[in-house]
Design a protein around this motif. Structure first.
Motif, short mmCIF file in Angstrom:
data_model
loop_
_atom_site.label_atom_id
_atom_site.label_comp_id
_atom_site.label_asym_id
_atom_site.label_seq_id
_atom_site.Cartn_x
_atom_site.Cartn_y
_atom_site.Cartn_z
N VAL A 104 0.83 -1.21 0.00
CA VAL A 104 0.00 0.00 0.00
C VAL A 104 0.86 1.25 0.00
N GLU A 105 2.03 1.18 0.62
CA GLU A 105 2.87 2.37 0.72
C GLU A 105 3.41 2.83 -0.62
N TYR A 106 3.30 1.97 -1.65
CA TYR A 106 3.77 2.35 -2.97
C TYR A 106 2.65 2.79 -3.90
N SER A 107 1.44 2.92 -3.36
CA SER A 107 0.33 3.36 -4.19
C SER A 107 0.38 4.87 -4.42
N ARG A 108 1.18 5.57 -3.64
CA ARG A 108 1.38 7.01 -3.80
C ARG A 108 2.86 7.29 -4.02
N LEU A 109 3.14 8.32 -4.79
CA LEU A 109 4.52 8.67 -5.10
C LEU A 109 5.06 9.61 -4.02
N THR A 110 5.76 9.05 -3.06
CA THR A 110 6.39 9.86 -2.02
C THR A 110 7.80 10.23 -2.47
N ILE A 139 -3.10 6.73 -15.22
CA ILE A 139 -2.37 7.99 -15.17
C ILE A 139 -2.13 8.45 -13.73
N SER A 140 -1.92 7.48 -12.84
CA SER A 140 -1.59 7.85 -11.46
C SER A 140 -0.21 8.48 -11.41
N ALA A 170 -4.36 8.62 -21.61
CA ALA A 170 -2.96 8.51 -21.18
C ALA A 170 -2.04 9.26 -22.13
N ILE A 171 -2.28 9.12 -23.43
CA ILE A 171 -1.44 9.81 -24.43
C ILE A 171 -1.57 11.32 -24.28
N LYS A 172 -2.78 11.79 -24.02
CA LYS A 172 -3.00 13.23 -23.84
C LYS A 172 -2.20 13.76 -22.65
N VAL A 173 -2.17 13.00 -21.56
CA VAL A 173 -1.41 13.42 -20.39
C VAL A 173 0.09 13.43 -20.69
#
Length: 269
Positions: A104-110, A139-140, A170-173
């Motif tokens: 779970v700790e890797y679900s967000r970019l810290t 696109i997280s 995704a391509i647009k981002v």
């Protein structure tokens, strides 16, 4: 959402290794299947290939390859194991660095995850000719960050409308946030020869209308090939074997081999 670095390859190591992110807008389109079998096909060209499991938290590269690693990227990040202990050889002769699943700790970019990931890539990339980043879908911030470290992006999509809609998003981002001028595309589970090229052309028309890059030109979508719908793929996945080793002469395996040929001639020559 934490923004990914603005420029592609902004933190990637200055090295001869070609770093290619394999990603998708939607999950379940065969992205990890493509990553693993493409690595095997590139290895047959005499290249030193590493597949880095960048799907932090929902990794399944180990399942596709039927590997049971004692050390994962999680152990490296936490300092419990060395990086060298985490890199193992996969069937097919290429190297893999597997991520732990359900973290779970890797679900967000810290900042910690960001720095550890960069350190790993900077250490390993000089040892290989090609590094394939098998990213998560969507696109997280974690996905966009790992994609930003690659010089090239390969989007995997299927002909399903939901897959194509998410691929477009995704391509647009990637065009707006990472200032990319082009993205490469492979269509998996194509029903008929030529379907992927037609789908890519249709998606390009939408991009021409609605997505403009920093240079003022439309985002270019480069068709790299199709992988046909093939029962041998499901059989190989269920057996947890590489298609190129299990059924090397089937249509899908031959298509992956052609994809490897095109990547070598266009990106690695």
């Amino acid at each position: 959402m934490t923004a990914a670095p603005a420029a592609p390859n902004s933190k990637a190591p200055a090295t001869g290794a070609r770093i290619i992110a394999i990603t998708s807008g939607k999950g379940g389109v065969g992205k990890t299947f493509v990553s693993a079998n493409l690595a095997a096909a590139l290895t047959r060209h005499g290249l030193k290939v590493l597949v880095l499991d960048a799907d932090l938290g929902l990794a399944n590269l180990d399942v596709v390859l039927n590997l049971h690693p004692k050390v994962t990227l999680h152990d490296v990040f936490t300092g419990r194991s060395s990086l060298d202990d985490a890199v193992i050889e996969a069937p097919g002769g290429f190297s893999v660095l597997l991520a732990g699943s359900g973290m779970v700790e890797y679900s967000r970019l810290t900042p910690e995850v960001r720095n550890e990931f960069i350190n790993v890539l900077q250490t390993l990339a000089p040892r290989y000719d090609v590094v394939l980043l098998d990213t998560g879908a969507g696109i997280s911030d974690v996905v966009l960050f790992s994609v930003s470290l690659a010089s090239e992006v390969l989007i995997v999509a299927t002909p399903e409308p939901t897959s194509l809609t998410d691929a477009y998003a995704a391509i647009k981002v990637l065009a707006t946030q990472q200032k990319r001028q082009h993205v490469r595309m492979v269509v998996n589970q194509a029903a008929r020869p030529g379907d992927g090229r037609a789908i890519t052309s249709q998606l390009q028309q939408v991009l021409d209308r609605f997505v403009t890059t920093e240079s003022g030109r439309p985002m270019r979508l480069l068709h790299m090939g199709d992988i046909p719908a093939d029962n041998a793929v499901r059989e190989a996945v269920m057996r947890r074997q590489l298609l190129l080793l299990n059924t090397p002469g089937c249509p899908a395996a031959l298509a992956v081999a052609q994809l490897a040929n095109k990547i070598q001639s266009t990106l690695l020559a």
